[in-house]
Write a protein that holds these residues in place. Structure first.
Motif, PDB file in Angstrom:
ATOM      1  N   THR A   1      -1.666   0.283  -7.121  1.00 31.54           N
ATOM      2  CA  THR A   1      -2.964   0.884  -6.851  1.00 31.54           C
ATOM      3  C   THR A   1      -4.070  -0.012  -7.380  1.00 31.54           C
ATOM      4  O   THR A   1      -3.835  -0.931  -8.160  1.00 31.54           O
ATOM      5  CB  THR A   1      -3.072   2.268  -7.508  1.00 31.54           C
TER       6      THR A   1
ATOM      7  N   ARG B   1       0.820  -1.213   0.000  1.00 27.77           N
ATOM      8  CA  ARG B   1       0.000   0.000   0.000  1.00 27.77           C
ATOM      9  C   ARG B   1       0.854   1.264   0.000  1.00 27.77           C
ATOM     10  O   ARG B   1       0.376   2.329  -0.409  1.00 27.77           O
ATOM     11  CB  ARG B   1      -0.914   0.024   1.229  1.00 27.77           C
TER      12      ARG B   1
ATOM     13  N   GLN C   1      -5.510   4.237  -3.489  1.00 32.38           N
ATOM     14  CA  GLN C   1      -4.757   3.326  -2.629  1.00 32.38           C
ATOM     15  C   GLN C   1      -5.486   2.001  -2.432  1.00 32.38           C
ATOM     16  O   GLN C   1      -6.714   1.939  -2.430  1.00 32.38           O
ATOM     17  CB  GLN C   1      -4.502   3.978  -1.268  1.00 32.38           C
TER      18      GLN C   1
END
Length: 376
Positions: A277, A213, A283
């Motif tokens: 992504t 992430r 995100q």
């Protein structure tokens, strides 16, 4: 000095010749230490024990009000769990608040480390994960630290209680064999090429979900050799990225087959943009990924963390030294990495099995991995 009261010792704080606060302990030493802390707080801050005669929930409301605008929205939302919502106050089933009523009604000056431990044990008994209990503990500790700074109490009682320990049985790792991993990726490709590429990266680099992430485009380096520079970690629910779990960054070399995958993720993005992504940008979020891919079925019952185990086991089966696997995974000690040998068996085990399966002692070879394996 402490006074004996039956089978306990009573610590007493005197101000102006008057006993203004007392507390009983199992030992004289504990009572003496308490007296010393109370006196020190009074001498330094003018602490008045009578100010601690306020219910926890009253001061919690005041504390939350002054937190508004001073901390991140995520932190504030977590802090607010300490007080019940309107539905919880009405006693609706399944909505028991984080802080039970007995805790909220007690005076802040009477909260002890033992009370904190009892509260933590109660949350664990309700089925909350130790990590969740620790997050609520951090919020409560911030609250009591504020109470100290405001002169309501002399010391933070949360610091007198040990953090909760995860006593749950550890689940066995369940890495995906090569042919199953390829099948999972193929099935995901029919749902989302982006998520299929994401699983390729997770299952062949061993990076954690929180690290995925937080990786930026500039962390993908192709020269002099293709690597991912893992220097940040951002678990779900945290406002800002922090260092990886080990406390330091690491480099994970990339096999040739992954380079075009990461180029697709980086295409059209700036160096400081997020690399990995979700479809359409934005995100990664675990719950969104699981829901949109039907991961419970597509993933053959594996967790996302099992993709990290998948990468580690594939490396070892391909002959990557254990110390190198340790460095690529970012483990703090070789003992943690060695658990993969317990799962797979070392090269001696595999050579011996080859003998049992018909090989000769002079020509024993480790079994060849299935076709299609991508080595990370």
């Amino acid at each position: 000095m402490p006074a004996r009261r039956g089978d306990k010792w009573e610590g007493r704080l005197k101000i102006g010749g008057q006993v203004v606060s007392t507390r009983r302990f199992e030992t004289k030493r504990a009572a003496t230490d308490w007296e010393r802390r109370q006196r020190s707080a009074f001498d330094e801050h003018g602490y008045d024990p009578s100010r601690g005669k306020v219910a926890v929930e009253v001061l919690l409301n005041a504390w939350l009000e002054q937190r508004e605008g001073r901390v991140s929205r995520t932190t504030l939302n977590t802090d607010r769990y300490l007080l019940p919502t309107r539905g919880q106050e009405s006693g609706r089933a399944g909505t028991e608040p984080v802080l039970p009523i007995w805790f909220r009604k007690v005076h802040v000056g009477k909260v002890t480390g033992a009370a904190i431990s009892t509260w933590q044990d109660g949350l664990l008994a309700r089925g909350l994960a130790p990590t969740s209990v620790k997050r609520h503990r951090e919020s409560l500790s911030s609250f009591f630290a504020w109470c100290v700074s405001e002169g309501y109490i002399a010391a933070n009682p949360v610091k007198a209680a040990a953090p909760p320990k995860d006593r749950r049985a550890r689940e066995d790792m369940r890495p995906l064999p090569s042919h199953e991993f390829d099948a999972v990726v193929a099935q995901l490709s029919e749902i989302s090429e982006v998520y299929a590429d994401l699983v390729r990266v997770l299952g062949r680099t061993g990076i954690r979900w929180g690290e995925a992430r937080a990786i930026l485009v500039r962390d993908f380096i192709e020269m002099p050799m293709p690597v991912l520079h893992v220097v940040r970690n951002q678990p779900e629910g945290t406002a800002a990225a922090k260092t990886p779990k080990s406390g330091r960054g690491r480099r994970v070399p990339l096999p040739d087959a992954l380079v075009p995958v990461l180029r697709r993720f980086a295409d059209g993005k700036r160096p400081d943009d997020l690399l990995l992504t979700r479809p359409g940008g934005g995100q990664l979020h675990r719950s969104m990924f699981v829901r949109q891919t039907g991961w419970s079925d597509v993933g053959r019952g594996r967790t996302l963390h099992d993709l990290r185990h998948t990468a580690a086991c594939e490396w070892i089966l391909r002959g990557v030294p254990l110390t190198t696997v340790q460095a690529w995974l970012g483990h703090g000690s070789i003992e943690i990495t060695a658990r993969y040998l317990h799962h797979l068996g070392d090269s001696a085990d595999r050579s011996a099995l080859q003998l049992l399966n018909g090989g000769s002692a002079g020509h024993a070879r480790p079994p060849r991995p299935a076709a299609g394996v991508i080595l990370g």
